[in-house]
Design an enzyme around this catalytic site. Structure first.
Site, PDB file in Angstrom:
ATOM      1  CB  SER A 178       0.991  10.485   1.437  1.00 57.22           C
ATOM      2  OG  SER A 178       1.899  10.942   2.407  1.00 57.22           O
TER       3      SER A 178
ATOM      4  CG  ASP B 215       8.174   6.388   2.028  1.00 54.04           C
ATOM      5  OD1 ASP B 215       8.425   7.245   2.904  1.00 54.04           O
ATOM      6  OD2 ASP B 215       7.023   6.137   1.644  1.00 54.04           O
TER       7      ASP B 215
ATOM      8  CG  HIS C   5       6.380   9.510   0.663  1.00 58.47           C
ATOM      9  ND1 HIS C   5       5.693   8.633   1.464  1.00 58.47           N
ATOM     10  CD2 HIS C   5       5.588  10.610   0.561  1.00 58.47           C
ATOM     11  CE1 HIS C   5       4.548   9.159   1.829  1.00 58.47           C
ATOM     12  NE2 HIS C   5       4.463  10.366   1.296  1.00 58.47           N
TER      13      HIS C   5
END
Length: 312
Positions: free
Chosen positions: A156, A250, A280
């Site tokens: 991320s 996501d 995610h």
């Protein structure tokens, strides 16, 4: 494919009393605590090979004289590799503890020494401080581990920083990286692609949460076009072989896929590992979602293959 049944139940449980409070509606400290509560949990029966990984805390000195905390993981089986790991959390949340288990898994699975860097976080330290800390961590790892195949890994926001650190190394003659692994990277601060996707809301990460994260990390909109921020429009030539992992449900899936196309167009060897049925954050859910664990194994195997293919 449909959303994984365990994730579907988790999301339903989180929405039992209404939608979760968005990040912008709570304080930064509350957001950090919520992230920690979700990431750090008991893992009964956790007796895999990663439990034998030795762990020691270290300090990394930065150019401005600050000492960053880091955690170094050394596996029993050493394959001559070293990893600089940059944790996720929207540049605001996440820390050494939230990603401790994942770093142990990576160390054992790759046979690599893993250096997890506790870079300074927004909003107290906005761009470019977290990126400069990531660069300092990568340089420290390289200096402490001469002769090892050096890999950049981030999930991320950490993937965003890892890619930025790779660009800096290319442009400044910094560390040479054997490969990089970017797990569901955010690379488009305009959020144009994310806003248009079918999974923009309701799947643990929302577009609004990403917008809030960018607002904390890059509060001055004039800098959101910087190549180290707007990575989807950056010059990617000369980067190390890259593995990009995405999740089907996501908001960042589309921009991750576009990043792979951009890497190919720039002549960078790139592999894409999709995460069918996943959301995610699945990289931190390997212990509770079997599908996440299976995809994580595929991701690590792809990275291992990249590193093996680079050996003369």
């Amino acid at each position: 494919m449909p959303l994984d049944r365990i994730l579907r139940s988790l999301i339903a449980w989180q929405h039992a009393d209404g939608a979760p409070t968005p990040a912008r509606a709570i304080s930064v400290e509350q957001a950090r605590e919520r992230y920690r509560e979700n990431a750090i949990r008991p893992r009964p029966g956790d007796n895999g090979p990663h439990t034998a990984v030795a762990v020691v805390d270290e300090k990394i000195d930065t150019a401005d004289g600050t000492s960053l905390r880091s955690r170094v993981y050394t596996p029993e089986a050493d394959s001559g590799r070293v990893v600089t790991y940059l944790h996720g959390g929207g540049w605001v949340t996440g820390d050494l503890d939230t990603h401790d288990w994942v770093c142990r898994v990576l160390a054992a699975s790759l046979g690599a020494v893993v250096v997890s860097a506790d870079y300074r976080r927004a909003p107290e330290y906005p761009y470019p401080t977290p990126l400069l800390d990531a660069i300092a961590a990568a340089r420290w790892t390289s200096q402490m581990s001469p002769g090892r195949d050096h890999v950049l890994i981030g999930d991320s926001a950490g993937a965003h920083l890892a890619l930025g650190a790779a660009l800096d190394a290319r442009d400044t003659g910094g560390p040479r990286f054997a490969a990089q692994l970017l797990v569901y990277p955010p690379v488009d601060p305009s959020l144009r692609i994310a806003s248009a996707c079918a999974h923009a809301e309701g799947y643990l990460l929302s577009v609004d949460d990403m917008m809030w994260s960018y607002e904390q990390y890059v509060p001055d909109p004039r800098h959101r076009g910087d190549p180290a921020v707007d990575l989807l429009n950056a010059d990617l030539r000369g980067l190390p072989p890259t593995v990009v992992a995405t999740a089907e449900f996501d908001p960042l899936q589309g921009e991750g896929e576009q990043l792979v196309e951009n890497l190919h167009a720039a002549g960078v060897p790139a592999r894409h590992v999709p995460g069918p049925g996943l959301v995610h954050g699945f990289f931190l859910m390997q212990d509770i979602v079997p599908a996440a664990a299976a995809t994580a194994r595929r991701i690590i195997q792809e990275l291992d293959d990249v590193l093996r293919s680079a050996v003369p």
